[in-house]
Design a protein around this motif. Structure first.
Motif, PDB file in Angstrom:
ATOM      1  N   PHE A 185      22.952  -0.501   6.577  1.00 14.24           N
ATOM      2  CA  PHE A 185      21.528  -0.210   6.647  1.00 14.24           C
ATOM      3  C   PHE A 185      20.741  -0.329   5.601  1.00 14.24           C
ATOM      4  CE2 PHE A 185      23.649   2.225  10.210  1.00 14.24           C
ATOM      5  CZ  PHE A 185      23.090   1.400  11.531  1.00 14.24           C
ATOM      6  N   GLU A 186      21.432  -0.553   4.369  1.00 13.06           N
ATOM      7  CA  GLU A 186      20.669  -0.529   3.128  1.00 13.06           C
ATOM      8  C   GLU A 186      19.504  -1.530   3.267  1.00 13.06           C
ATOM      9  OE1 GLU A 186      21.491   0.157  -1.559  1.00 13.06           O
ATOM     10  OE2 GLU A 186      22.879  -1.188  -0.608  1.00 13.06           O
ATOM     11  N   GLU A 187      20.180  -2.860   3.772  1.00 13.33           N
ATOM     12  CA  GLU A 187      19.012  -4.134   3.632  1.00 13.33           C
ATOM     13  C   GLU A 187      17.864  -3.968   4.227  1.00 13.33           C
ATOM     14  OE1 GLU A 187      19.452  -6.583   1.568  1.00 13.33           O
ATOM     15  OE2 GLU A 187      21.156  -5.942   0.639  1.00 13.33           O
ATOM     16  N   LYS A 188      18.147  -3.252   5.511  1.00 16.49           N
ATOM     17  CA  LYS A 188      17.309  -2.971   6.580  1.00 16.49           C
ATOM     18  C   LYS A 188      16.089  -2.070   5.897  1.00 16.49           C
ATOM     19  CE  LYS A 188      16.075  -0.920  10.887  1.00 16.49           C
ATOM     20  NZ  LYS A 188      16.561  -0.298  12.338  1.00 16.49           N
ATOM     21  N   ASP A 189      16.367  -1.102   5.084  1.00 17.54           N
ATOM     22  CA  ASP A 189      15.397  -0.219   4.393  1.00 17.54           C
ATOM     23  C   ASP A 189      14.940  -0.821   3.209  1.00 17.54           C
ATOM     24  OD1 ASP A 189      16.374   1.748   6.365  1.00 17.54           O
ATOM     25  OD2 ASP A 189      16.961   3.151   4.837  1.00 17.54           O
ATOM     26  N   ILE A 190      15.411  -1.664   2.571  1.00 17.82           N
ATOM     27  CA  ILE A 190      15.030  -2.406   1.307  1.00 17.82           C
ATOM     28  C   ILE A 190      13.737  -3.226   2.024  1.00 17.82           C
ATOM     29  CG2 ILE A 190      15.261  -4.153  -0.316  1.00 17.82           C
ATOM     30  CD1 ILE A 190      18.150  -3.035  -0.809  1.00 17.82           C
ATOM     31  N   ALA A 191      14.165  -4.009   2.945  1.00 24.77           N
ATOM     32  CA  ALA A 191      13.144  -4.996   3.802  1.00 24.77           C
ATOM     33  C   ALA A 191      12.069  -4.091   4.178  1.00 24.77           C
ATOM     34  CB  ALA A 191      13.835  -5.674   4.852  1.00 24.77           C
ATOM     35  N   SER A 192      12.225  -3.031   4.651  1.00 27.84           N
ATOM     36  CA  SER A 192      11.079  -2.107   5.151  1.00 27.84           C
ATOM     37  C   SER A 192      10.166  -1.768   4.094  1.00 27.84           C
ATOM     38  CB  SER A 192      11.666  -0.925   5.849  1.00 27.84           C
ATOM     39  OG  SER A 192      10.691  -0.027   6.162  1.00 27.84           O
ATOM     40  N   GLN A 193      10.705  -1.115   2.866  1.00 30.37           N
ATOM     41  CA  GLN A 193       9.839  -0.965   1.650  1.00 30.37           C
ATOM     42  C   GLN A 193       9.036  -2.137   1.123  1.00 30.37           C
ATOM     43  OE1 GLN A 193      11.744   2.124  -1.091  1.00 30.37           O
ATOM     44  NE2 GLN A 193      13.543   1.168  -0.157  1.00 30.37           N
ATOM     45  N   LEU A 194       9.669  -3.394   0.912  1.00 34.34           N
ATOM     46  CA  LEU A 194       9.194  -4.535   0.384  1.00 34.34           C
ATOM     47  C   LEU A 194       8.060  -4.992   1.461  1.00 34.34           C
ATOM     48  CD1 LEU A 194      12.266  -6.696  -0.715  1.00 34.34           C
ATOM     49  CD2 LEU A 194      10.744  -5.337  -1.963  1.00 34.34           C
ATOM     50  N   GLU A 195       8.107  -4.839   2.768  1.00 34.80           N
ATOM     51  CA  GLU A 195       7.293  -5.092   3.601  1.00 34.80           C
ATOM     52  C   GLU A 195       6.120  -3.873   3.690  1.00 34.80           C
ATOM     53  OE1 GLU A 195       6.485  -5.478   8.524  1.00 34.80           O
ATOM     54  OE2 GLU A 195       8.502  -5.252   7.793  1.00 34.80           O
ATOM     55  N   ASN A 196       6.184  -2.741   3.354  1.00 28.81           N
ATOM     56  CA  ASN A 196       5.246  -1.706   3.447  1.00 28.81           C
ATOM     57  C   ASN A 196       4.312  -1.690   2.164  1.00 28.81           C
ATOM     58  OD1 ASN A 196       5.873  -0.381   5.872  1.00 28.81           O
ATOM     59  ND2 ASN A 196       7.437   0.809   4.802  1.00 28.81           N
ATOM     60  N   PHE A 197       4.870  -2.139   0.806  1.00 29.79           N
ATOM     61  CA  PHE A 197       4.037  -1.860  -0.399  1.00 29.79           C
ATOM     62  C   PHE A 197       2.883  -3.205  -0.195  1.00 29.79           C
ATOM     63  CE2 PHE A 197       8.067  -1.289  -2.640  1.00 29.79           C
ATOM     64  CZ  PHE A 197       8.156   0.039  -2.367  1.00 29.79           C
ATOM     65  N   PRO A 198       3.066  -4.230  -0.048  1.00 27.17           N
ATOM     66  CA  PRO A 198       1.669  -5.205   0.147  1.00 27.17           C
ATOM     67  C   PRO A 198       0.810  -4.527   1.566  1.00 27.17           C
ATOM     68  CG  PRO A 198       3.433  -6.425   1.066  1.00 27.17           C
ATOM     69  CD  PRO A 198       4.036  -5.191   0.338  1.00 27.17           C
ATOM     70  N   LYS A 199       1.712  -4.127   2.688  1.00 23.76           N
ATOM     71  CA  LYS A 199       0.689  -3.680   3.653  1.00 23.76           C
ATOM     72  C   LYS A 199      -0.053  -2.365   3.344  1.00 23.76           C
ATOM     73  CE  LYS A 199       2.852  -1.635   7.079  1.00 23.76           C
ATOM     74  NZ  LYS A 199       3.620  -1.172   8.020  1.00 23.76           N
ATOM     75  N   TRP A 200       0.420  -1.617   2.480  1.00 31.98           N
ATOM     76  CA  TRP A 200      -0.182  -0.365   2.146  1.00 31.98           C
ATOM     77  C   TRP A 200      -1.430  -0.609   1.236  1.00 31.98           C
ATOM     78  CZ3 TRP A 200       4.738   2.611   0.570  1.00 31.98           C
ATOM     79  CH2 TRP A 200       5.308   3.295   1.628  1.00 31.98           C
ATOM     80  N   GLU A 201      -1.430  -1.737   0.198  1.00 25.97           N
ATOM     81  CA  GLU A 201      -2.424  -2.147  -0.420  1.00 25.97           C
ATOM     82  C   GLU A 201      -3.474  -2.825   0.250  1.00 25.97           C
ATOM     83  OE1 GLU A 201      -2.809  -5.108  -4.352  1.00 25.97           O
ATOM     84  OE2 GLU A 201      -0.993  -4.819  -3.655  1.00 25.97           O
ATOM     85  N   ASN A 202      -3.216  -3.486   1.275  1.00 26.91           N
ATOM     86  CA  ASN A 202      -4.172  -4.139   2.084  1.00 26.91           C
ATOM     87  C   ASN A 202      -4.764  -2.921   2.758  1.00 26.91           C
ATOM     88  OD1 ASN A 202      -3.586  -6.766   1.162  1.00 26.91           O
ATOM     89  ND2 ASN A 202      -2.024  -6.946   2.899  1.00 26.91           N
ATOM     90  N   GLN A 203      -4.131  -2.089   3.243  1.00 23.60           N
ATOM     91  CA  GLN A 203      -4.617  -1.016   4.036  1.00 23.60           C
ATOM     92  C   GLN A 203      -5.644  -0.205   3.186  1.00 23.60           C
ATOM     93  OE1 GLN A 203      -1.872   2.030   5.440  1.00 23.60           O
ATOM     94  NE2 GLN A 203      -3.347   2.854   6.914  1.00 23.60           N
ATOM     95  N   ARG A 204      -5.312  -0.076   1.978  1.00 23.29           N
ATOM     96  CA  ARG A 204      -6.171   1.006   1.198  1.00 23.29           C
ATOM     97  C   ARG A 204      -7.527   0.091   0.734  1.00 23.29           C
ATOM     98  NH1 ARG A 204      -3.093   0.380  -3.203  1.00 23.29           N
ATOM     99  NH2 ARG A 204      -1.752   1.967  -2.388  1.00 23.29           N
ATOM    100  N   GLN A 205      -7.369  -1.297   0.444  1.00 24.61           N
ATOM    101  CA  GLN A 205      -8.380  -2.049   0.440  1.00 24.61           C
ATOM    102  C   GLN A 205      -9.476  -2.168   1.457  1.00 24.61           C
ATOM    103  OE1 GLN A 205      -9.347  -3.451  -2.808  1.00 24.61           O
ATOM    104  NE2 GLN A 205     -11.299  -3.472  -1.734  1.00 24.61           N
ATOM    105  N   SER A 206      -8.724  -2.244   2.754  1.00 23.76           N
ATOM    106  CA  SER A 206      -9.367  -2.232   4.139  1.00 23.76           C
ATOM    107  C   SER A 206     -10.359  -0.925   4.315  1.00 23.76           C
ATOM    108  CB  SER A 206      -8.483  -2.605   5.208  1.00 23.76           C
ATOM    109  OG  SER A 206      -9.453  -2.387   6.488  1.00 23.76           O
ATOM    110  N   VAL A 207      -9.800   0.238   3.922  1.00 24.77           N
ATOM    111  CA  VAL A 207     -10.377   1.597   4.107  1.00 24.77           C
ATOM    112  C   VAL A 207     -11.828   1.733   2.854  1.00 24.77           C
ATOM    113  CG1 VAL A 207     -10.211   4.116   3.722  1.00 24.77           C
ATOM    114  CG2 VAL A 207      -8.345   2.719   4.972  1.00 24.77           C
ATOM    115  N   ILE A 208     -11.516   1.277   1.698  1.00 24.28           N
ATOM    116  CA  ILE A 208     -12.391   1.189   1.139  1.00 24.28           C
ATOM    117  C   ILE A 208     -13.684   0.190   1.251  1.00 24.28           C
ATOM    118  CG2 ILE A 208     -12.973   0.506  -1.537  1.00 24.28           C
ATOM    119  CD1 ILE A 208     -10.275   1.370  -2.269  1.00 24.28           C
ATOM    120  N   ASP A 209     -13.323  -0.957   1.818  1.00 21.89           N
ATOM    121  CA  ASP A 209     -14.366  -1.718   2.228  1.00 21.89           C
ATOM    122  C   ASP A 209     -15.085  -1.287   3.580  1.00 21.89           C
ATOM    123  OD1 ASP A 209     -13.655  -3.898   0.539  1.00 21.89           O
ATOM    124  OD2 ASP A 209     -12.095  -4.839   1.752  1.00 21.89           O
ATOM    125  N   GLN A 210     -14.472  -0.534   4.367  1.00 17.42           N
ATOM    126  CA  GLN A 210     -15.238   0.284   5.410  1.00 17.42           C
ATOM    127  C   GLN A 210     -15.970   1.163   4.808  1.00 17.42           C
ATOM    128  OE1 GLN A 210     -12.137   1.530   8.197  1.00 17.42           O
ATOM    129  NE2 GLN A 210     -11.589  -0.339   8.960  1.00 17.42           N
TER     130      GLN A 210
END
Length: 448
Positions: free
Chosen positions: A345-370
């Protein structure tokens, strides 16, 4: 020649250090350090001066008594070193928890808190924050907890690893297979190598001599939920092993279920479980060294504290010795279980983290824009209200002579109100002086 000898000595010391270094279960790729460090290159975080930003947030909280969730997220993610920012982050988390904004805490904040504390080697502070959910409200995801437990196992700090593992038990979380395996392994190693740094909190004793009596409407009966109220390390670790052992369901799981119930102090449940296994003639019921661990724990109980439940459990354990037991090492079997879970399951968790990092950045910017859009909307409404007020003032000046009689009437009515106010106040004061509380009035009638 002597130069060559010194070089050889240094190489020997390095090789010795490498051989003594315990390899972690998780690979270096699991931590996603390169992808995680890229967050600092974002236009939002690279401009943050943490010292000035902390002062600004503290002043804002003192003025408005309200911390902003996205501001705390920016601060947590902008930490790159191991300086005093950790203490400032603890303070900001504490302030945020006391506002309504705590429900809006971003997922990246929980992850960043764990990574920042690990990098600063502030493990005790991190565990205190994670266990004090009321005052800080930090709930990291599986990947962050896996990284934390794995790093503690590598440093052989099994006490801290078990304290981190208990967090998943309190949430009754069985979703991540790597977490499930690491939790059981950390608790097993803690029971094998118990430290003295994890102690039950001492009860708070009031040493003040002044007696303060407080009137209360009713008294609450003492309540113990047998879960979040658990304080003893043996009970916390025992319940963790019991729950996760039951979830595993095989020989390893049955062994840890019995160990957990014993350390948890649930002797009746352990007795019923052993009786069920013996009656059903379960194959490879559990590991022999796990059974020995249970017997050794029961042998530590003082003679005066042995109850009928403990005696019944000892009798069932004697019957269990003749059952089909596994003679392999329980620790080695659990270590293999962790490695298998990581490889699967290591590859699955790695892919999850790599997916979350840019998503979190976009979410942060979206909250600030709002928030910026909301501030702009409020500013425009304030400007409209100001313009409207100025127009009303100008209209009043331009139409003064047309409405002179109406204005005189308004002025006269206001003057009359001001003149009548003292009389009303005097009448009210007189009523207050003549007022007799109902209780006193009833007593007066009784004496007549």
């Amino acid at each position: 020649m002597w130069k060559t000898v010194r070089i050889c000595e240094r190489l020997a010391v390095q090789l010795k250090n490498v051989s003594n270094c315990k390899r972690t279960f998780l690979s270096d790729a699991y931590r996603c350090d390169e992808a995680w460090n890229k967050r600092l290159a974002s236009p939002l975080l690279e401009k943050v001066d943490l010292e000035k930003f902390y002062i600004l947030l503290s002043q804002k909280y003192s003025r408005e008594t309200k911390a902003n969730a996205v501001d705390i997220d920016i601060f947590a993610n902008a930490i790159s070193g191991d300086g005093e920012e950790i203490d400032e982050l603890i303070d900001l988390l504490y302030k945020l928890r006391r506002t309504s904004e705590t429900s809006l805490m971003l997922d990246s904040t929980h992850y960043a808190v764990v990574r920042s504390f690990i990098k600063a080697n502030r493990i005790d502070g991190l565990l205190n924050v994670l266990h004090d959910r009321v005052n800080y409200g930090v709930f990291p995801d599986h990947c962050a907890l896996n990284i934390l437990i794995d790093s503690l196992v590598k440093s052989k700090d099994y006490t801290s690893a078990a304290r981190a593992a208990v967090l998943l038990m309190l949430q009754e979380d069985f979703e991540n297979e790597i977490s499930n395996a690491l939790v059981v392994y950390a608790c097993h190693m803690y029971l094998k190598n118990p430290g003295d740094t994890w102690k039950e909190p001492e009860p708070v004793v009031d040493t003040s001599k002044e007696v303060v009596k407080v009137r209360v409407r009713f008294l609450r009966n003492p309540y113990f939920d047998d879960h979040f109220d658990l304080q003893k390390p043996a009970h916390l670790v025992g319940k963790t092993l019991s729950m996760y052992g039951k979830h595993m369901g095989d020989s390893i799981g049955r062994t840890y279920q019995l160990i957990g119930l014993t350390f948890y102090g649930k002797y009746d449940a352990a007795t019923s479980l052993v009786r069920e296994w013996t009656q059903n003639d379960t194959k490879q019921v559990l590991y022999r060294d796990g059974l020995e661990l249970v017997k050794n724990e029961l042998a530590k109980i003082a003679e005066s504290e042995i109850t009928d439940q403990i005696k019944a459990l000892n009798e069932e354990l004697k019957m269990l010795e003749a059952a089909d037991l596994v003679n392999e090492s329980l620790e080695a079997a659990m270590e293999k279980r962790v490695k298998d879970a990581v490889s699967q399951f290591e590859e699955k968790d790695i892919a999850s983290q790599l997916e979350n990092f840019p998503k979190w950045e976009n979410q942060r910017q979206s909250v600030i824009d709002q928030q910026l859009a909301e501030l702009d909307r409020k500013q425009r409404l304030e400007n409209v209200a100001k313009i409207k007020k100025d127009l009303e003032e100008r209209e009043r000046v331009l139409t003064f002579f047309e409405n002179e009689e109406k204005i005189d009437l308004i002025i006269e009515s206001r003057e009359n109100e001001e003149e009548n106010k003292p009389t009303e106040i005097k009448q009210q004061n007189a009523k207050d002086e003549d007022y007799i509380p109902p209780e006193v009035h009833s007593r007066a009638r009784q004496t007549r």
